[in-house]
Scaffold this active site. Structure first.
Site, PDB file in Angstrom:
ATOM      1  N   CYS A  84      62.256 -19.286 -20.345  1.00 47.80           N
ATOM      2  CA  CYS A  84      61.509 -18.194 -21.072  1.00 47.80           C
ATOM      3  C   CYS A  84      62.061 -17.430 -22.008  1.00 47.80           C
ATOM      4  O   CYS A  84      61.356 -16.519 -22.600  1.00 47.80           O
ATOM      5  CB  CYS A  84      61.582 -16.967 -19.823  1.00 47.80           C
ATOM      6  SG  CYS A  84      60.641 -17.750 -18.386  1.00 47.80           S
TER       7      CYS A  84
ATOM      8  N   GLY B 245      56.860 -24.416 -12.166  1.00 47.68           N
ATOM      9  CA  GLY B 245      57.732 -25.541 -11.457  1.00 47.68           C
ATOM     10  C   GLY B 245      58.265 -26.579 -12.296  1.00 47.68           C
ATOM     11  O   GLY B 245      58.053 -26.632 -13.456  1.00 47.68           O
TER      12      GLY B 245
ATOM     13  N   CYS C  80      53.551 -11.560 -13.818  1.00 48.57           N
ATOM     14  CA  CYS C  80      52.930 -11.921 -14.988  1.00 48.57           C
ATOM     15  C   CYS C  80      52.330 -13.390 -14.832  1.00 48.57           C
ATOM     16  O   CYS C  80      52.214 -14.083 -13.940  1.00 48.57           O
ATOM     17  CB  CYS C  80      53.864 -12.115 -16.182  1.00 48.57           C
ATOM     18  SG  CYS C  80      54.972 -13.735 -16.034  1.00 48.57           S
TER      19      CYS C  80
END
Length: 400
Positions: free
Chosen positions: A82, A118, A213
């Protein structure tokens, strides 16, 4: 830094739900074009490119940039979960600061699928083996999606240690929605109340669905150059990266046996400390922050990790309204990941876009009055954290 890095142009496309966006290469190309147009620069002046995405085959960066221009420059593809977008920014800034290049583009995009994050590689060991072992022992719920267990568990750890209430996390989510109402590129622009957040389905512990989110598709980009290059080409040099740090996990991530450390609070604290020391500017001098609120629980943890609130003081910061307009430091005026959305590879550069617009005074209804110092925090589990400090100067040429 040897050569201070100017952010001369930023651009992003409106974020969208999975299945409702253009293909990743179209989104990426459009974000790059918007950043170049914002800078007033032709692509043939760009000397290097760093392109971030998490879900995609190798050389997707080339696929996105070739429609913008095929100039033969190095294109480096970046994946750091991220924090991928801000990792691309970190490399772009580093290239300019070191003198290796005068003008670089950082681009990030993501074309995501619906549902929880995932792994796509089930035929080999996951890099999260050690993280999962600690999480299983501390939180359990092995059938719950990974990110929900991690950040829900971190919220529960903060509640247990400091007495934080679930309603405080709901207030953070409601604040994000109020901010996003004024952001035309945010995914969710509907205001929600604390009661709405608390009434949404429970995911784990204190965490409800509205505290998480959404999976999102989107792209964002930034043009980073030296001050000399900006002067030579008449670019907007008002916003400079004055300090930046990237950190990864240390033994405390696992040895602390605490979910707050497992989701990166120590990484964030270390990166922030390095940035404050390098900039000679403390958290009390920051006007506006874009931080990694992938879950409402993590926003509160990050207040403390960045020094915006003392340890255990995140709840008081929320209760006092010091995290929004009229308070001490406006956090996530864009609506954050909770409302703007979180296309993994684009998030760090979308944060950059928001803060550059704030420091230029171009954020319209979201504008933080008198914003001169901005802080960015972008976190990737597994792990990497990038903290960036920007400062506004009115010596550069204005475009607005």
């Amino acid at each position: 830094m040897k050569n201070p890095a100017v952010v001369a142009g930023v651009g992003m496309v409106p974020f969208a739900k999975p299945g409702a966006s253009a293909p990743y290469y179209d989104m990426g190309a459009e974000a790059a074009r918007r950043a170049l147009a914002d800078a007033g620069l032709d692509y043939d002046k760009v000397q290097q490119a760093y392109v971030g995405y998490v879900y995609g085959d190798s050389t997707c960066g080339q696929r996105a940039l070739y429609p913008v221009g095929m100039t033969g420059i190095p294109v480096v593809n970046v994946n750091n979960n991220c924090s991928t977008g801000s990792t691309a920014l970190f490399l772009a800034r580093q290239a300019v600061a070191s003198g290796a290049a005068d003008c670089v583009i950082a681009l990030g995009f993501e074309q995501m699928k619906p549902g929880a994050l995932g792994s796509y590689f089930d035929d080999r060991p996951t890099p999260f083996e050690a993280f999962d072992q600690v999480c299983n022992e501390l939180v359990g719920h092995p059938d719950t999606p990974m990110a929900i267990r991690y950040f829900g568990g971190a919220g529960m750890a903060h509640m247990e240690k400091y007495g934080t209430r679930a309603e405080t996390f709901a207030k953070i989510r409601a604040k994000a929605s109020r901010h996003a109402v004024n952001n035309p590129v945010a995914l969710f622009r509907k205001e929600v109340t604390v009661e709405d957040v608390m009434a949404s389905p429970v995911l784990i512990g204190p965490m409800t669905r509205l505290m998480a989110c959404p999976p999102t598709c989107g792209a964002a980009a930034a043009i980073v150059c030296s001050e000399a290059f900006a002067r030579q080409h008449g670019l907007d040099a008002r916003v400079t990266i004055i300090a930046q740090a990237m950190t990864t996990d240390t033994p405390s991530t696992f040895e602390a046996r605490n979910m707050m450390q497992l989701v990166g609070s120590d990484m964030a604290r270390a990166a922030a400390d390095q940035v404050y020391e390098a900039a000679g500017i403390g958290p009390g001098d920051v006007d506006v922050v874009e931080l990694h609120d992938c879950f409402a629980t993590n926003e509160l943890l990050t207040y403390e990790a960045l020094g915006l609130a003392p340890e255990g003081g995140g709840e008081k910061m929320v209760e006092d309204g010091d995290n929004t307009y009229g308070g001490r430091v406006v956090t996530n005026p864009s609506g954050g990941l909770l409302s703007k959305g979180h296309p993994l590879g684009a998030t760090g550069l979308a944060q950059c876009t928001e803060l550059v617009q704030q420091l230029r005074g171009q954020a319209e209804a979201r504008q933080v009055d008198g914003a001169r110092v901005a802080l960015q925090h972008n976190l990737g589990l597994g792990g990497a954290c990038v903290v960036t400090m920007y400062q506004a100067s009115w010596t550069g040429e204005r475009h607005d």
